[in-house]
Write an enzyme that holds these catalytic residues in place. Structure first.
Site, PDB file in Angstrom:
ATOM      1  N   LYS A 186      33.828  38.729  16.966  1.00 45.59           N
ATOM      2  CA  LYS A 186      34.635  39.134  18.133  1.00 45.59           C
ATOM      3  C   LYS A 186      35.184  37.888  18.823  1.00 45.59           C
ATOM      4  O   LYS A 186      36.337  37.844  19.245  1.00 45.59           O
ATOM      5  CB  LYS A 186      33.762  39.963  19.091  1.00 45.59           C
ATOM      6  CG  LYS A 186      34.432  40.403  20.362  1.00 45.59           C
ATOM      7  CD  LYS A 186      34.970  41.813  20.269  1.00 45.59           C
ATOM      8  CE  LYS A 186      36.105  42.122  21.194  1.00 45.59           C
ATOM      9  NZ  LYS A 186      35.814  42.544  22.510  1.00 45.59           N
ATOM     10  N   SER A 256      44.100  39.680  27.204  1.00 42.59           N
ATOM     11  CA  SER A 256      43.720  39.594  28.618  1.00 42.59           C
ATOM     12  C   SER A 256      44.105  38.234  29.194  1.00 42.59           C
ATOM     13  O   SER A 256      44.513  38.129  30.348  1.00 42.59           O
ATOM     14  CB  SER A 256      42.226  39.877  28.789  1.00 42.59           C
ATOM     15  OG  SER A 256      41.473  38.838  28.250  1.00 42.59           O
TER      16      SER A 256
HETATM   17  N1  LIG Z   1      40.189  45.486  29.224  1.00 42.04           N
HETATM   18  C1  LIG Z   1      39.959  45.520  27.927  1.00 42.04           C
HETATM   19  O1  LIG Z   1      40.654  46.240  27.192  1.00 42.04           O
HETATM   20  C2  LIG Z   1      38.840  44.704  27.327  1.00 42.04           C
HETATM   21  C3  LIG Z   1      38.563  44.847  25.962  1.00 42.04           C
HETATM   22  C4  LIG Z   1      37.490  44.144  25.413  1.00 42.04           C
HETATM   23  C5  LIG Z   1      36.714  43.314  26.217  1.00 42.04           C
HETATM   24  N2  LIG Z   1      37.017  43.200  27.539  1.00 42.04           N
HETATM   25  C6  LIG Z   1      36.133  42.352  28.365  1.00 42.04           C
HETATM   26  O2  LIG Z   1      35.464  43.171  29.324  1.00 42.04           O
HETATM   27  C7  LIG Z   1      35.220  42.432  30.536  1.00 42.04           C
HETATM   28  C8  LIG Z   1      35.845  43.203  31.702  1.00 42.04           C
HETATM   29  O3  LIG Z   1      37.244  43.197  31.492  1.00 42.04           O
HETATM   30  P1  LIG Z   1      38.273  44.107  32.312  1.00 42.04           P
HETATM   31  O4  LIG Z   1      39.529  44.099  31.525  1.00 42.04           O
HETATM   32  O5  LIG Z   1      37.681  45.385  32.705  1.00 42.04           O
HETATM   33  O6  LIG Z   1      38.483  43.201  33.610  1.00 42.04           O
HETATM   34  P2  LIG Z   1      39.281  43.592  34.929  1.00 42.04           P
HETATM   35  O7  LIG Z   1      40.156  44.772  34.693  1.00 42.04           O
HETATM   36  O8  LIG Z   1      39.856  42.314  35.449  1.00 42.04           O
HETATM   37  O9  LIG Z   1      38.129  44.098  35.892  1.00 42.04           O
HETATM   38  C9  LIG Z   1      37.203  43.261  36.463  1.00 42.04           C
HETATM   39  C10 LIG Z   1      36.859  43.874  37.791  1.00 42.04           C
HETATM   40  O10 LIG Z   1      35.809  43.119  38.362  1.00 42.04           O
HETATM   41  C11 LIG Z   1      36.010  43.137  39.735  1.00 42.04           C
HETATM   42  N3  LIG Z   1      35.280  42.048  40.367  1.00 42.04           N
HETATM   43  C12 LIG Z   1      35.374  40.721  40.136  1.00 42.04           C
HETATM   44  N4  LIG Z   1      34.543  40.034  40.915  1.00 42.04           N
HETATM   45  C13 LIG Z   1      33.919  40.953  41.677  1.00 42.04           C
HETATM   46  C14 LIG Z   1      32.949  40.872  42.704  1.00 42.04           C
HETATM   47  N5  LIG Z   1      32.457  39.698  43.102  1.00 42.04           N
HETATM   48  N6  LIG Z   1      32.538  42.018  43.296  1.00 42.04           N
HETATM   49  C15 LIG Z   1      33.030  43.218  42.919  1.00 42.04           C
HETATM   50  N7  LIG Z   1      33.948  43.354  41.951  1.00 42.04           N
HETATM   51  C16 LIG Z   1      34.388  42.236  41.332  1.00 42.04           C
HETATM   52  C17 LIG Z   1      37.498  43.012  39.923  1.00 42.04           C
HETATM   53  O11 LIG Z   1      37.782  43.500  41.195  1.00 42.04           O
HETATM   54  P3  LIG Z   1      39.195  43.373  41.928  1.00 42.04           P
HETATM   55  O12 LIG Z   1      39.986  44.531  41.396  1.00 42.04           O
HETATM   56  O13 LIG Z   1      38.837  43.501  43.362  1.00 42.04           O
HETATM   57  O14 LIG Z   1      39.759  42.039  41.542  1.00 42.04           O
HETATM   58  C18 LIG Z   1      38.013  43.877  38.793  1.00 42.04           C
HETATM   59  O15 LIG Z   1      38.256  45.198  39.214  1.00 42.04           O
HETATM   60  C19 LIG Z   1      35.836  41.054  30.312  1.00 42.04           C
HETATM   61  O16 LIG Z   1      34.878  40.148  29.850  1.00 42.04           O
HETATM   62  C20 LIG Z   1      36.870  41.312  29.199  1.00 42.04           C
HETATM   63  O17 LIG Z   1      37.173  40.181  28.434  1.00 42.04           O
HETATM   64  C21 LIG Z   1      38.055  43.864  28.115  1.00 42.04           C
END
Ligand SMILES: NC(=O)c1ccc[n+]([C@@H]2O[C@H](COP(=O)([O-])OP(=O)(O)OC[C@H]3O[C@@H](n4cnc5c(N)ncnc54)[C@H](OP(=O)(O)O)[C@@H]3O)[C@@H](O)[C@H]2O)c1
Length: 309
Positions: A186, A256
């Protein structure tokens, strides 16, 4: 708190990071009606809409915006970006005891090391995510399965407990005795696609350029050598296999890191390219191509972090 062994116990789950990944997991877990699900967020909400392959549903969702207001829970799903783990620490310290299990749905290979300082001795379960998640609004997410198993974890007691937890949801969990190989595979996919798209500000179509394709092979050859030293069973032709797999993705897809750069946000540099360079150093394996990418990515991401503050 009721003991998990009690037949009437309703497990408590806190989702930290209600983005694309955490939002989908929160909505699907809450919809089962079996769990007490809360969201730890920066802006409160009381209902969550989830768009998935079977249409849209909505569920009530209790949310907290102040870490001081939460109590220890049975489960935490940590779903922030990797570089947001420190800022999520205030939540983790309040939610976790030695009886808590923290499932880290995050990219990278160092889940344990990244999270351990914040969780008061809780069990940590590293989880690889194989569904696409997107936060469409404060109270709305969309998820799309892209693989037979949406989540992959370890085949130990923690991993099996996580698989049991998710069992009533449509998110399938694969537990693997060779998690180290799967997490490196991955990482390799991410370590090729993310830097190239973020640095060129072009979607995955850029990977089809012969010069970028060749550069990806160099990145992957270095990374695979490091991964083998870390115990991953990566084959000699792993770089070619990773590129073949990337060529099956739509050229219109972003990554991302690409989207975070477009949005002027910091991105997951240290958990991806940084992890390869750091592991290379540990094993005395040179990673000059990844090191160049790391320098460039850090320069952009760290500047974005300063502006975002
Ligand atoms: N999205 C995908 O399709 C995907 C696929 C595979 C892997 N991943 C992995 O999964 C993980 C999550 O990704 P994601 O895409 O879901 O990220 P994301 O959409 O950026 O979501 C992260 C969330 O965390 C919140 N956050 C950050 N700091 C915080 C804090 N101190 N307190 C409360 N909330 C907080 C952010 O809030 P705010 O909205 O307030 O900023 C945001 O809503 C990452 O490691 C990514 O690489 C993602």
């Amino acid at each position: 708190m009721t003991q998990p062994s009690s037949p009437t116990h309703r497990p408590s789950i806190a989702i930290v990071g209600l983005g694309g990944i955490g939002g989908a997991a929160a909505g699907l877990l809450a919809r089962t009606g079996r769990y007490d699900v809360t969201a730890c967020v920066r802006r409160s909400l009381d209902r969550l809409f989830v768009e998935g392959p079977d249409g849209v549903f909505d569920v009530p969702l209790r949310s907290f915006t102040d870490p001081a207001a939460v109590k220890p829970v049975d489960w935490v799903l940590l779903c922030t970006k990797t570089h947001e783990t420190d800022s999520a620490g205030a939540w983790l310290r309040r939610l976790c005891t030695a009886s808590t299990t923290v499932a880290a749905l995050q990219n990278g290979i160092d889940h344990q090391e990244r999270i351990a300082p914040f969780v008061n001795g809780a069990t940590i379960v590293p989880v690889l995510v194989y569904y696409n998640g997107e936060r469409l609004a404060q109270d709305r997410v969309r998820y799309k399965p892209v693989s037979a198993n949406e989540l992959v974890t370890t085949e130990d007691a923690g991993g099996k407990a996580f698989a049991d937890l998710m069992q009533p949801t449509p998110l399938h969990v694969l537990t693997s005795a060779d998690f180290v190989t799967l997490k490196w595979r991955k990482l390799l996919i991410n370590a090729a696609a993310n830097p190239m798209t973020a640095l060129t500000l072009q979607r995955q179509a850029v990977l089809r350029r012969p010069d970028i394709y060749a550069l990806c092979l160099e990145v992957l050859a270095e990374a695979a050598k490091v991964g083998r030293a870390e115990g991953a069973a990566l084959t000699d032709d792993e770089p070619e296999r990773i590129m073949n797999s990337l060529m099956t993705f739509s050229p219109e897809l972003g990554t991302s890191m690409y989207f975070d750069r477009l949005a002027g946000k910091p991105f997951e540099v240290e958990a991806l390219t940084g992890a390869i360079v750091a592991a290379g150093k540990r094993h005395g394996i040179a990673t000059p191509v990844n090191a160049v990418l790391l320098t460039l990515l850090r320069a952009i991401s760290e500047e974005n972090a300063k502006v975002a503050r």
